[in-house]
Design an enzyme around this catalytic site. Structure first.
Site, PDB file in Angstrom:
ATOM      1  N   GLY A 217     -14.875 -36.283   9.294  1.00  0.00           N
ATOM      2  CA  GLY A 217     -13.488 -36.327   9.122  1.00  0.00           C
ATOM      3  C   GLY A 217     -13.115 -36.541   7.667  1.00  0.00           C
ATOM      4  O   GLY A 217     -13.877 -35.675   6.760  1.00  0.00           O
ATOM      5  N   SER A 218     -12.198 -37.308   7.382  1.00  0.00           N
ATOM      6  CA  SER A 218     -11.675 -37.078   5.780  1.00  0.00           C
ATOM      7  C   SER A 218     -12.519 -37.745   4.871  1.00  0.00           C
ATOM      8  O   SER A 218     -12.298 -37.568   3.617  1.00  0.00           O
ATOM      9  CB  SER A 218      -9.997 -37.757   5.905  1.00  0.00           C
ATOM     10  N   THR A 219     -13.590 -38.285   5.085  1.00  0.00           N
ATOM     11  CA  THR A 219     -14.523 -38.797   4.113  1.00  0.00           C
ATOM     12  C   THR A 219     -14.997 -37.376   3.603  1.00  0.00           C
ATOM     13  O   THR A 219     -15.456 -37.579   2.383  1.00  0.00           O
ATOM     14  CB  THR A 219     -15.642 -39.707   4.802  1.00  0.00           C
ATOM     15  N   LYS A 221     -13.348 -35.108   2.397  1.00  0.00           N
ATOM     16  CA  LYS A 221     -12.518 -34.706   1.531  1.00  0.00           C
ATOM     17  C   LYS A 221     -12.937 -34.983   0.070  1.00  0.00           C
ATOM     18  O   LYS A 221     -12.480 -34.318  -0.850  1.00  0.00           O
ATOM     19  CB  LYS A 221     -11.036 -35.255   1.700  1.00  0.00           C
TER      20      LYS A 221
END
Length: 484
Positions: A217-219, A221
């Site tokens: 997920g957004s980790t 990013k």
């Protein structure tokens, strides 16, 4: 000598030669195979009849061998078994070894090459072979905080000392009691093993380093941000596109932001602001602008698609290359075919905290012989430079913003500057998203980097986010390490 006697003598000679050949064949050429055959009871008794060295955490033995009055002579027992099971594993007459019990087996049973002098001494003095103790890097307070934070929720926690690679916490939930598998009552052990295999949540799976990997997920990013900063055309202040939705190429569908939120009324925002609020459309467009090769290359620099042992083997995290632009969009936000272990996500934060230098994570600090003399001592080892020092500093400042005023505010610690990144990762259809948090502290002098995943949002289910569910657990582990 008459003919019958000569014939008899020849037959006897042939039989003796055949016996000698067979004895040589089985005792020399097949000795190794027969010794390791699981049906060889003598081998089992010999292996389990050796005093096995303890596994030590924080100066206390958490796995020991106690003398017993049965053919195996010693029984392995575990204090706080479920707390340390993801690290120690189990040592079972029936089902063998796992985790540290397996990876450090030759040290624990005394057969390691570096212990040959000890074996010579034991032989000359008539002593039985004894194993050495293995002292781990685990911080008992951090491990306890990880277990308490996860509670009955499925997930995992990994904490690392950024400057050395020492693993301070490694916990997988649900856990199990290794004593259930260490007993010498094979019938009971078989029953216990079947119960564990059939138990809800697969407690024998070490979610921290192995088993099924997760969409980060957004980790992820952080990886996309690193690729942009390393590119040279971006800084934290660079304005990037942040539309309300981003159409997938050659599709009627479009990528949405979490909860349908609007990242920017102008359709533009800084890279730093995009990370703070974890804007999906901004990072998906950034991924398209950078290109798939840049994302995959940066991920590999952080250790994706690379073998790793700690010393247990860690399942590889993957970022598969693609020519599909829609997949590149998903890759940039840690979705699609991207998968990662909590260990890998912790290593990303640890690397940023360590100025861009990625250290080899390790669990075994010291090995001592039965006389408590040091046999080996771990030394920190640098694996690679994942990003430049300046990029690491910029990423740190951006991650501080995430915790100060972005999606990671629940990780705030009074008097301690925390750098972090949340993640809310979609997975199987109809399932609540996984909740992630990764970060480190203190931001200006990092002592601990941590990654937390709570599967399917844990008790919060579909209402879960990385900030609300995983960040408080990470906060507790950080406080345990820092003594707060």
């Amino acid at each position: 000598m008459n003919v019958p006697i000569r014939r008899l003598a020849t037959v006897v000679l042939v039989m003796m030669l055949a016996l000698m050949a067979a004895t040589t064949y089985y005792q020399y050429f097949r000795a190794g195979e027969l010794n390791t055959d699981g049906r060889n009871v003598r081998t089992i008794y010999r292996e389990y009849g050796v005093f096995r060295g303890p596994i030590v955490v924080g100066g206390t033995s958490v796995a020991v061998s106690d003398p017993v009055d049965d053919p195996f002579k010693y029984l392995r027992s575990y204090s706080k078994g479920s707390l340390y099971a993801p690290v120690t594993g189990f040592y079972s007459v029936t089902f063998g070894r796992t985790q540290i019990e397996d990876s450090e087996d030759d040290v624990l049973n005394g057969s390691a090459d570096e212990l040959w002098m000890q074996r010579v001494k034991q032989s000359l003095t008539g002593q039985q072979q004894q194993g050495s103790s293995v002292e781990l890097t685990i911080d008992p307070k951090a491990q306890a905080a990880a277990a308490k934070g996860l509670g009955d929720q499925r997930g995992a926690v990994v904490a690392i000392e950024p400057s050395t690679g020492k693993i301070l916490a490694l916990y997988s939930s649900p856990s199990f009691d290794p004593n259930l598998l260490a007993a010498h009552d094979t019938k009971k052990v078989n029953e216990n093993y079947q119960k564990l295999l059939n138990a809800s949540g697969s407690p024998l799976t070490n979610r921290a380093i192995a088993g099924d990997t997760y969409p980060p997920g957004s980790t992820f990013k952080l990886v996309t941000s690193a690729a942009a900063l390393e590119n040279g055309d971006y800084s934290p202040d660079t304005q990037i596109d942040a539309p309300n939705e981003l159409p997938y190429p050659n599709s009627s569908k479009a990528l949405q932001n979490y909860g349908g939120e609007v990242c920017s009324p102008t359709g533009k925002m800084s890279l730093e602001a995009a990370l703070e609020m974890s804007c999906n459309t901004a990072f998906a467009q950034l991924g398209l602008d950078l290109g798939d090769d840049a994302l995959v290359s940066q991920a590999k620099k952080f250790g994706f698609d690379t073998d790793l042992s700690v010393p247990m083997t860690v399942t590889q995290s993957h970022v598969p290359p693609t020519d599909d632009k829609a997949q590149t969009m998903r890759t940039a936000i840690g979705q699609g075919d991207v998968t990662a272990t909590p260990m890998q996500i912790a290593m990303i934060s640890a690397t940023i905290a360590n100025g861009g230098r990625e250290m080899q994570p390790y669990l075994v600090q010291t090995v001592r012989d039965p006389d408590l003399k040091v046999v080996s001592e771990a030394e920190p080892q640098e694996l690679r430079e994942s990003v430049s020092t300046s990029t690491a500093r910029q990423l740190t400042d951006m991650m501080i913003g995430v915790v100060q005023s972005g999606t990671g505010t629940p990780a705030q610690i009074p008097g301690v500057e925390v750098a972090g990144k949340t993640g809310t990762a979609e997975n199987a259809a109809g399932q609540a998203p996984h909740a992630w948090f990764t970060g480190f502290a203190p931001a200006d002098d990092p002592k601990v980097a941590v990654a937390v995943i709570v599967e399917h949002g844990g008790s919060a289910t579909s209402e879960a986010t990385g900030g609300t569910v995983a960040a408080p657990i990470a906060k507790a582990v950080i406080q345990a390490v820092l003594g707060g």
